[in-house]
Design a protein around this motif. Structure first.
Motif, PDB file in Angstrom:
ATOM      1  N   GLN A 151      54.123 -48.117-120.591  1.00  0.00           N
ATOM      2  CA  GLN A 151      55.205 -48.554-121.467  1.00  0.00           C
ATOM      3  C   GLN A 151      54.588 -49.314-122.637  1.00  0.00           C
ATOM      4  O   GLN A 151      53.629 -50.063-122.463  1.00  0.00           O
ATOM      5  CB  GLN A 151      56.166 -49.458-120.692  1.00  0.00           C
ATOM      6  N   THR A 181      62.897 -48.093-130.373  1.00  0.00           N
ATOM      7  CA  THR A 181      64.314 -48.424-130.241  1.00  0.00           C
ATOM      8  C   THR A 181      64.438 -49.612-129.292  1.00  0.00           C
ATOM      9  O   THR A 181      63.462 -50.040-128.675  1.00  0.00           O
ATOM     10  CB  THR A 181      65.128 -47.236-129.683  1.00  0.00           C
ATOM     11  N   TYR A 239      60.162 -45.348-136.840  1.00  0.00           N
ATOM     12  CA  TYR A 239      59.126 -44.367-136.528  1.00  0.00           C
ATOM     13  C   TYR A 239      57.785 -44.825-137.103  1.00  0.00           C
ATOM     14  O   TYR A 239      57.588 -44.757-138.316  1.00  0.00           O
ATOM     15  CB  TYR A 239      59.492 -43.005-137.112  1.00  0.00           C
ATOM     16  N   TYR A 291      58.514 -48.482-127.688  1.00  0.00           N
ATOM     17  CA  TYR A 291      58.057 -47.243-128.322  1.00  0.00           C
ATOM     18  C   TYR A 291      58.039 -46.111-127.302  1.00  0.00           C
ATOM     19  O   TYR A 291      57.393 -46.212-126.262  1.00  0.00           O
ATOM     20  CB  TYR A 291      56.660 -47.433-128.903  1.00  0.00           C
ATOM     21  N   GLN A 292      58.775 -45.048-127.619  1.00  0.00           N
ATOM     22  CA  GLN A 292      58.805 -43.877-126.744  1.00  0.00           C
ATOM     23  C   GLN A 292      59.272 -42.689-127.570  1.00  0.00           C
ATOM     24  O   GLN A 292      60.128 -42.818-128.457  1.00  0.00           O
ATOM     25  CB  GLN A 292      59.776 -44.101-125.563  1.00  0.00           C
ATOM     26  N   ASP A 293      58.695 -41.530-127.299  1.00  0.00           N
ATOM     27  CA  ASP A 293      59.065 -40.308-128.018  1.00  0.00           C
ATOM     28  C   ASP A 293      58.943 -40.470-129.532  1.00  0.00           C
ATOM     29  O   ASP A 293      59.830 -40.059-130.303  1.00  0.00           O
ATOM     30  CB  ASP A 293      60.496 -39.876-127.647  1.00  0.00           C
ATOM     31  N   LYS A 294      57.837 -41.109-129.943  1.00  0.00           N
ATOM     32  CA  LYS A 294      57.460 -41.261-131.356  1.00  0.00           C
ATOM     33  C   LYS A 294      58.344 -42.215-132.155  1.00  0.00           C
ATOM     34  O   LYS A 294      58.248 -42.292-133.366  1.00  0.00           O
ATOM     35  CB  LYS A 294      57.422 -39.890-132.061  1.00  0.00           C
ATOM     36  N   LYS A 295      59.221 -42.968-131.472  1.00  0.00           N
ATOM     37  CA  LYS A 295      60.073 -43.913-132.182  1.00  0.00           C
ATOM     38  C   LYS A 295      60.248 -45.203-131.389  1.00  0.00           C
ATOM     39  O   LYS A 295      60.045 -45.227-130.179  1.00  0.00           O
ATOM     40  CB  LYS A 295      61.431 -43.287-132.481  1.00  0.00           C
ATOM     41  N   ILE A 345      49.125 -45.463-127.080  1.00  0.00           N
ATOM     42  CA  ILE A 345      49.684 -44.320-126.360  1.00  0.00           C
ATOM     43  C   ILE A 345      48.795 -43.998-125.162  1.00  0.00           C
ATOM     44  O   ILE A 345      47.571 -43.941-125.273  1.00  0.00           O
ATOM     45  CB  ILE A 345      49.808 -43.103-127.302  1.00  0.00           C
TER      46      ILE A 345
END
Length: 234
Positions: A115, A232, A47, A226-230, A111
């Motif tokens: 993507q 992965t 995060y 990076y997506q939804d504040k994290k 942001i």
């Protein structure tokens, strides 16, 4: 052909149209190299946050916290900004909150893109293959150093431009400059990176092995997203 643009510092990102594009954020020394390494070693999610205080709030929730300011580990944090610290079996399947001087800022300022991906020399080949298979224009967003341009991130931009030249053509002077810098130094990227001002700042902390590791090519075949504040694995 699709296009590849280069933003040399986060202070310039407002001049780029992010909509519909893939942004690859890079902070070779050392944030994105740490992120790539951590996920390659089994970290579940990372995060990125803007401030030290935000990161401390994640600590209160029981999360591992990592970060640096001015190249040094933040007092009281579990992890600093060395990729070797992320090679920890205890972090497998765990979440880490991280804040850094440059890298996390570049991620958050990206942001608005279609993507956001995390790049480093450590996953250069995997990133190039992903882009070659995509059908979108891209922006390479260099973290730089406190709003200024740096050599190592620009070298990565040039290296990636070279790898994707079959499908993406440079757009804008900064992309052409990055390509030229890479071609001038491509026979000895490590030497060029070690001569950078950022490397010399960090060398004062005795972390030469970090710098050498961050310049290793394509050790990992992963794409952090990076997506939804994290962040992965894609």
């Amino acid at each position: 052909m699709k296009t590849v643009e280069v933003c040399l510092t986060p202070d310039l990102i407002q001049h780029f149209n992010l909509k519909g594009k893939v942004v690859i954020v890079v902070d070779i020394f050392r944030a994105t190299s740490c992120i790539v390494t951590g996920l390659a070693y089994g970290v579940n999610a990372i995060y990125p946050v803007a401030t030290v205080e935000e990161c401390k709030n994640f600590k209160k929730k029981g999360m591992i916290i990592a970060g640096e300011r001015g190249g040094e580990k933040v007092a009281g944090f579990d992890v600093g900004n060395s990729p070797y610290e992320y090679m920890n079996d205890e972090f497998q399947s765990k979440d880490i909150a991280v804040t850094t001087t440059n890298g996390t800022q570049a991620i958050l300022k990206s942001i608005g893109a279609d993507q956001i991906l995390i790049g480093a020399f450590l996953n250069l080949r995997a990133m190039a293959d992903f882009i070659l298979d995509s059908n979108k224009n891209i922006i390479i967003h260099c973290a730089g150093w406190k709003g200024m341009v740096n050599i190592e991130d620009t070298l990565f931009a040039g290296a990636l431009i070279n790898e994707i030249k079959a499908t993406h053509q440079p757009s804008g002077d900064s992309a052409f400059m990055a390509g030229d810098l890479y071609h001038f130094h491509h026979m000895d990227l490590l030497h060029a990176a070690h001569n950078s001002s950022h490397a010399k700042r960090l060398a004062a902390f005795g972390i030469e092995k970090d710098l050498d590791f961050c310049m290793e090519m394509s050790l990992y075949s992963i794409i952090p997203s990076y997506q939804d504040k994290k962040i992965t694995l894609l």
